[in-house]
Design a protein around this motif. Structure first.
Motif, PDB file in Angstrom:
ATOM      1  N   ASP A  20       0.863  -1.184   0.000  1.00 50.57           N
ATOM      2  CA  ASP A  20       0.000   0.000   0.000  1.00 50.57           C
ATOM      3  C   ASP A  20       0.902   1.237   0.000  1.00 50.57           C
ATOM      4  OD1 ASP A  20      -1.952   1.887   0.242  1.00 50.57           O
ATOM      5  OD2 ASP A  20      -2.474   1.407   2.321  1.00 50.57           O
ATOM      6  N   TRP A  21       1.401   1.580  -1.183  1.00 49.00           N
ATOM      7  CA  TRP A  21       2.344   2.694  -1.302  1.00 49.00           C
ATOM      8  C   TRP A  21       1.699   4.006  -0.871  1.00 49.00           C
ATOM      9  CZ3 TRP A  21       7.241   1.528  -1.830  1.00 49.00           C
ATOM     10  CH2 TRP A  21       7.613   0.349  -2.482  1.00 49.00           C
ATOM     11  N   ASP A  22       0.467   4.231  -1.292  1.00 45.17           N
ATOM     12  CA  ASP A  22      -0.199   5.495  -0.961  1.00 45.17           C
ATOM     13  C   ASP A  22      -0.463   5.595   0.538  1.00 45.17           C
ATOM     14  OD1 ASP A  22      -0.208   6.263  -3.625  1.00 45.17           O
ATOM     15  OD2 ASP A  22      -2.137   5.293  -4.020  1.00 45.17           O
ATOM     16  N   GLY A  23      -0.868   4.483   1.146  1.00 41.72           N
ATOM     17  CA  GLY A  23      -1.109   4.481   2.587  1.00 41.72           C
ATOM     18  C   GLY A  23       0.155   4.779   3.374  1.00 41.72           C
ATOM     19  N   ALA A  25       2.754   6.416   2.200  1.00 40.84           N
ATOM     20  CA  ALA A  25       3.177   7.784   1.894  1.00 40.84           C
ATOM     21  C   ALA A  25       2.437   8.799   2.766  1.00 40.84           C
ATOM     22  CB  ALA A  25       2.948   8.090   0.415  1.00 40.84           C
ATOM     23  N   LYS A  26       1.182   8.517   3.111  1.00 43.92           N
ATOM     24  CA  LYS A  26       0.399   9.437   3.939  1.00 43.92           C
ATOM     25  C   LYS A  26       0.963   9.554   5.350  1.00 43.92           C
ATOM     26  CE  LYS A  26      -3.890   8.655   1.458  1.00 43.92           C
ATOM     27  NZ  LYS A  26      -5.205   7.998   1.499  1.00 43.92           N
ATOM     28  N   MET A  27       1.707   8.543   5.797  1.00 48.48           N
ATOM     29  CA  MET A  27       2.233   8.543   7.161  1.00 48.48           C
ATOM     30  C   MET A  27       3.512   9.354   7.300  1.00 48.48           C
ATOM     31  SD  MET A  27       1.701   4.619   8.149  1.00 48.48           S
ATOM     32  CE  MET A  27       0.217   4.095   8.936  1.00 48.48           C
ATOM     33  N   VAL A  29       6.000  12.432   7.433  1.00 50.65           N
ATOM     34  CA  VAL A  29       5.802  13.814   7.854  1.00 50.65           C
ATOM     35  C   VAL A  29       6.879  14.760   7.338  1.00 50.65           C
ATOM     36  CG1 VAL A  29       4.435  13.297   9.887  1.00 50.65           C
ATOM     37  CG2 VAL A  29       6.906  13.293  10.068  1.00 50.65           C
ATOM     38  N   GLU A  31       9.880  16.164   4.642  1.00 48.39           N
ATOM     39  CA  GLU A  31      10.164  16.186   3.213  1.00 48.39           C
ATOM     40  C   GLU A  31      11.275  15.196   2.870  1.00 48.39           C
ATOM     41  OE1 GLU A  31       9.282  16.997  -0.503  1.00 48.39           O
ATOM     42  OE2 GLU A  31       8.191  17.834   1.198  1.00 48.39           O
ATOM     43  N   ARG A  34       9.857  11.788   2.622  1.00 42.85           N
ATOM     44  CA  ARG A  34       9.104  11.631   1.372  1.00 42.85           C
ATOM     45  C   ARG A  34      10.045  11.362   0.197  1.00 42.85           C
ATOM     46  NH1 ARG A  34       6.221  16.146   3.543  1.00 42.85           N
ATOM     47  NH2 ARG A  34       4.243  15.444   4.382  1.00 42.85           N
ATOM     48  N   GLU A 114       2.249   1.746  14.947  1.00 43.04           N
ATOM     49  CA  GLU A 114       1.282   2.516  14.158  1.00 43.04           C
ATOM     50  C   GLU A 114       0.033   2.804  14.990  1.00 43.04           C
ATOM     51  OE1 GLU A 114      -1.172   2.210   9.947  1.00 43.04           O
ATOM     52  OE2 GLU A 114      -0.394   0.381  10.862  1.00 43.04           O
ATOM     53  N   SER A 121      -1.849  10.685  17.817  1.00 38.88           N
ATOM     54  CA  SER A 121      -2.300  11.696  16.857  1.00 38.88           C
ATOM     55  C   SER A 121      -3.707  12.167  17.199  1.00 38.88           C
ATOM     56  CB  SER A 121      -2.292  11.136  15.434  1.00 38.88           C
ATOM     57  OG  SER A 121      -0.980  10.918  15.001  1.00 38.88           O
TER      58      SER A 121
END
Length: 166
Positions: A20-23, A25-27, A29, A31, A34, A114, A121
Motif C-alpha cells: 500500500d504505497w499510498d497508505g 506515503a500518507k504517514m 511527515v 520532506e 518523502r 502505528e 495523533s
C-alpha cells in the motif's frame, strides 16, 4: 527458462500489488522522508520491472536444423549434445527461512507502533482543537472559568482562606 525464474517474477508482481504505497506515503511527515520513500518506490518498481521482463520470458528454442545446413551436422551435433547436457542448478532459498520470522516480528512491532501513533495523533488533534476553541489570546477569565470550573473553585477557595501564594 526455468520454472523458478517465472515463479520469482510472479511473486514480484504479487508483492508489488500487496504494498500500500499510498497508505505508507500518507504517514510520512518530513520532506526528507518523502524523498527517501519516493526513491525506495522507484527502485522497487525498477527491480520488479526487470524481474517481470527478464524472468517471465522463455528463451527461443534453438533451430538445430538451420545450423546443420550452414555448418555441418558433426559440429552442430557436438554443440547440441553439449547444450543439452548442461544442467542449470535450481535456486534453493536459504535466506527467506532465516529472515522471515525476524521480518514478521518487525511487522507486528510496526503495527503496534502505528496503533500507538494513531492514538497519540488523535490525542494531539483533540488538544489542538481545544486550544483553538480556547482562543487563548482573546479569551476572558470568565470564559476560561466556564470551561474549567475546577480552576475557578481552586481560586475561590484560596481567596476565601486568605491564601495569596506567599
Amino acid at each position: 527458462m526455468s520454472g523458478s525464474g517465472k515463479k520469482m517474477a510472479d511473486m514480484a508482481v504479487k508483492a508489488g500489488k500487496a504494498i500500500d504505497w499510498d497508505g505508507m506515503a500518507k504517514m510520512l511527515v518530513s520532506e526528507e522522508a518523502r524523498k527517501e520513500f519516493a526513491t525506495l518506490r522507484r527502485t522497487f518498481e525498477d527491480v520488479n520491472h526487470q524481474l517481470q521482463t527478464k524472468f517471465s520470458q522463455e528463451p527461443q528454442p534453438i533451430d538445430w536444423e538451420y545450423y546443420r545446413k550452414g555448418i555441418g551436422s558433426k559440429v552442430v551435433d557436438m554443440y547440441k549434445e553439449a547444450y543439452e547436457s548442461i544442467e542449470i542448478p535450481k535456486y534453493v532459498d536459504t535466506v527467506t527461512p532465516e529472515y522471515k520470522p525476524k521480518f514478521d516480528a518487525l511487522v507486528v512491532e510496526l503495527k503496534e507502533a502505528e496503533k500507538a501513533s494513531l492514538k497519540e495523533s488523535e490525542r494531539i488533534e483533540k488538544e489542538i482543537a481545544e486550544l483553538r476553541e480556547m482562543k487563548i489570546s482573546t479569551m476572558t477569565a470568565d470564559e476560561y472559568f466556564e470551561k474549567h470550573p475546577e480552576v475557578k473553585q481552586k481560586f475561590d477557595d484560596e481567596i476565601r482562606n486568605d491564601y495569596w501564594g506567599y
